[in-house]
Design a protein around this motif. Structure first.
Motif, short mmCIF file in Angstrom:
data_model
loop_
_atom_site.label_atom_id
_atom_site.label_comp_id
_atom_site.label_asym_id
_atom_site.label_seq_id
_atom_site.Cartn_x
_atom_site.Cartn_y
_atom_site.Cartn_z
N TRP A 194 12.84 6.41 1.99
CA TRP A 194 11.65 5.76 2.55
C TRP A 194 11.82 5.68 4.06
CZ3 TRP A 194 11.27 -0.04 3.43
CH2 TRP A 194 9.99 -0.40 3.84
N HIS A 195 10.79 6.00 4.77
CA HIS A 195 10.79 5.85 6.22
C HIS A 195 9.81 4.73 6.53
CE1 HIS A 195 10.37 6.67 10.49
NE2 HIS A 195 11.51 7.32 10.39
N ASP A 196 10.30 3.64 7.12
CA ASP A 196 9.47 2.45 7.33
C ASP A 196 8.74 2.44 8.67
OD1 ASP A 196 11.52 1.97 9.09
OD2 ASP A 196 12.05 0.01 8.29
N GLY A 197 8.79 3.54 9.40
CA GLY A 197 8.14 3.60 10.70
C GLY A 197 9.11 3.37 11.84
N GLN A 198 10.26 2.76 11.54
CA GLN A 198 11.29 2.53 12.56
C GLN A 198 12.55 3.33 12.27
OE1 GLN A 198 11.97 -1.66 12.67
NE2 GLN A 198 10.06 -2.07 13.73
N GLY A 199 12.80 3.58 11.00
CA GLY A 199 14.00 4.31 10.64
C GLY A 199 13.97 4.74 9.20
N ALA A 200 14.93 5.60 8.85
CA ALA A 200 15.01 6.14 7.50
C ALA A 200 15.88 5.24 6.63
CB ALA A 200 15.60 7.54 7.55
N CYS A 201 15.45 5.05 5.39
CA CYS A 201 16.20 4.24 4.43
C CYS A 201 16.54 5.11 3.23
CB CYS A 201 15.37 3.05 3.95
SG CYS A 201 14.83 1.95 5.25
N LEU A 202 17.77 4.96 2.74
CA LEU A 202 18.21 5.64 1.54
C LEU A 202 18.75 4.57 0.61
CD1 LEU A 202 18.92 8.22 -0.09
CD2 LEU A 202 21.10 8.21 1.12
N ASP B 176 4.95 14.73 3.95
CA ASP B 176 5.73 14.29 5.10
C ASP B 176 6.62 13.12 4.66
OD1 ASP B 176 6.79 13.54 7.52
OD2 ASP B 176 4.90 12.80 8.34
N PRO B 177 7.94 13.29 4.62
CA PRO B 177 8.82 12.21 4.17
C PRO B 177 8.88 11.03 5.13
CG PRO B 177 10.11 14.05 4.96
CD PRO B 177 8.68 14.49 4.97
N HIS B 178 8.30 11.19 6.32
CA HIS B 178 8.30 10.10 7.31
C HIS B 178 6.96 9.36 7.35
CE1 HIS B 178 11.41 12.99 8.66
NE2 HIS B 178 12.09 11.88 8.78
N ALA B 179 6.10 9.59 6.34
CA ALA B 179 4.75 9.01 6.32
C ALA B 179 4.72 7.60 5.75
CB ALA B 179 3.81 9.91 5.54
N GLY B 180 5.84 7.11 5.21
CA GLY B 180 5.87 5.74 4.70
C GLY B 180 5.82 5.62 3.18
N ASP B 181 5.78 6.74 2.45
CA ASP B 181 5.79 6.69 0.99
C ASP B 181 7.23 6.64 0.48
OD1 ASP B 181 3.04 6.92 0.99
OD2 ASP B 181 3.07 9.09 0.73
N LEU B 182 7.40 6.18 -0.76
CA LEU B 182 8.70 6.16 -1.42
C LEU B 182 8.84 7.43 -2.26
CD1 LEU B 182 8.85 2.53 -2.79
CD2 LEU B 182 10.31 3.47 -1.02
N ASN C 58 0.80 -1.22 0.00
CA ASN C 58 0.00 0.00 0.00
C ASN C 58 0.84 1.28 0.00
OD1 ASN C 58 1.01 -0.26 2.56
ND2 ASN C 58 -0.88 0.28 3.61
N VAL C 59 2.14 1.17 -0.24
CA VAL C 59 3.03 2.33 -0.26
C VAL C 59 2.88 3.07 -1.59
CG1 VAL C 59 5.46 3.03 -0.32
CG2 VAL C 59 4.70 1.32 1.31
N ARG C 60 2.74 4.39 -1.52
CA ARG C 60 2.68 5.20 -2.74
C ARG C 60 4.10 5.58 -3.16
NH1 ARG C 60 -1.66 9.76 -1.65
NH2 ARG C 60 -0.76 9.66 0.43
N VAL C 61 4.32 5.69 -4.46
CA VAL C 61 5.62 6.06 -5.02
C VAL C 61 5.49 7.43 -5.66
CG1 VAL C 61 7.42 5.43 -6.67
CG2 VAL C 61 6.19 3.63 -5.43
#
Length: 69
Positions: A58-66, A37-43, A7-10
């Motif tokens: 992408w922020h997966d709810g636990q941490g930021a990913c690059l 909001d870049p921490h909302a879970g979208d790519l 359900n992640v939007r890109v």
């Protein structure tokens, strides 16, 4: 393997971004340009000037990913 929920939007950024940027400055770009909001879970996908490099944040709810290619 990193599992990304279905359900992640890109969001694809138009134009090009400076590929020297890290997560904090790309996240600021998302906030200022897209008003999102870049921490909302979208790519969020950014491309380099030549088009041969991409960065995805992408922020997966636990941490930021690059992700970079």
């Amino acid at each position: 393997m990193i599992a990304i929920p279905g359900n992640v939007r890109v969001w694809l950024a138009t134009g090009h971004a400076d590929m020297r940027r890290g997560f904090p400055s790309l996240a600021r770009l998302v906030q200022e340009s897209l008003k999102r909001d870049p921490h909302a879970g979208d790519l969020y996908v950014f491309r380099g000037r030549r088009g041969d490099l991409i960065k995805i944040i992408w922020h997966d709810g636990q941490g930021a990913c690059l992700f970079t290619n």
